[in-house]
Design an enzyme around this catalytic site. Structure first.
Site, short mmCIF file in Angstrom:
data_model
loop_
_atom_site.label_atom_id
_atom_site.label_comp_id
_atom_site.label_asym_id
_atom_site.label_seq_id
_atom_site.Cartn_x
_atom_site.Cartn_y
_atom_site.Cartn_z
N GLU A 24 17.46 6.61 15.05
CA GLU A 24 16.60 7.59 14.39
C GLU A 24 17.27 8.05 13.09
OE1 GLU A 24 15.15 10.90 16.68
OE2 GLU A 24 14.65 9.63 18.40
N HIS A 79 12.74 13.54 11.01
CA HIS A 79 13.40 12.51 11.79
C HIS A 79 12.38 11.45 12.16
CE1 HIS A 79 11.77 14.79 15.20
NE2 HIS A 79 12.01 13.74 15.97
N HIS A 81 10.88 8.38 14.91
CA HIS A 81 10.74 7.91 16.28
C HIS A 81 10.58 6.40 16.21
CE1 HIS A 81 9.05 11.94 18.10
NE2 HIS A 81 10.34 12.01 17.79
N ASP A 92 12.39 16.64 21.46
CA ASP A 92 12.14 17.52 20.31
C ASP A 92 11.81 18.93 20.77
OD1 ASP A 92 12.46 15.33 18.61
OD2 ASP A 92 10.31 14.96 18.45
#
Length: 132
Positions: A24, A79, A81, A92
């Site tokens: 990630e 971020h 995925h 999260d």
């Protein structure tokens, strides 16, 4: 409130996500008010960066210091995925501070925008892309 983001910030996120694979990517969203001007990549220092993210604490501290000194505000985080969709995951939700900051999540070549709500929830945001 209508959020805006520069096309440059979106381009940074869309470039960083595939470059970090299979891990990630993550970073900071900087700007003023409801206008995200910059996406700043940071190191992902998570114990398992293939399944989660943790923004480098030194980068967070530097952003807070810059903000206190009159620089851009830390409006949120981004971020990716790599194997999921662009919705907040259970991880999260567990990590969320409930501080109202923006979370941009990148998956499958798209960016979705969320606001971290009190109690571990997220509200989807509309974010208009502006030149720059």
């Amino acid at each position: 409130m209508g959020w805006t983001v520069t096309s440059d910030a979106v381009a940074v996120m869309l470039r960083e996500a595939p470059a970090a694979l299979p891990r990630e990517c993550c970073g900071l969203l900087l700007g003023h008010g409801a206008a995200i001007a910059r996406a700043v990549p940071t190191a992902n220092v998570a114990d398992d960066p293939w399944r989660g993210f943790e923004i480098d604490p030194a980068a967070l501290i530097a952003a807070y210091r810059a903000e206190r000194g009159g620089g851009p505000q830390l409006l949120g985080y981004y971020h990716s995925h790599p194997t999921g969709d662009a919705r907040p995951s259970a991880t999260d939700r567990a990590m969320a501070a409930g501080d109202g900051r923006v979370w941009a999540i990148i998956a499958a070549g798209a960016v979705c925008w969320w606001r971290d709500e009190p109690g571990g929830g997220f509200q989807q945001l509309s974010c208009s892309v502006m030149p720059g």
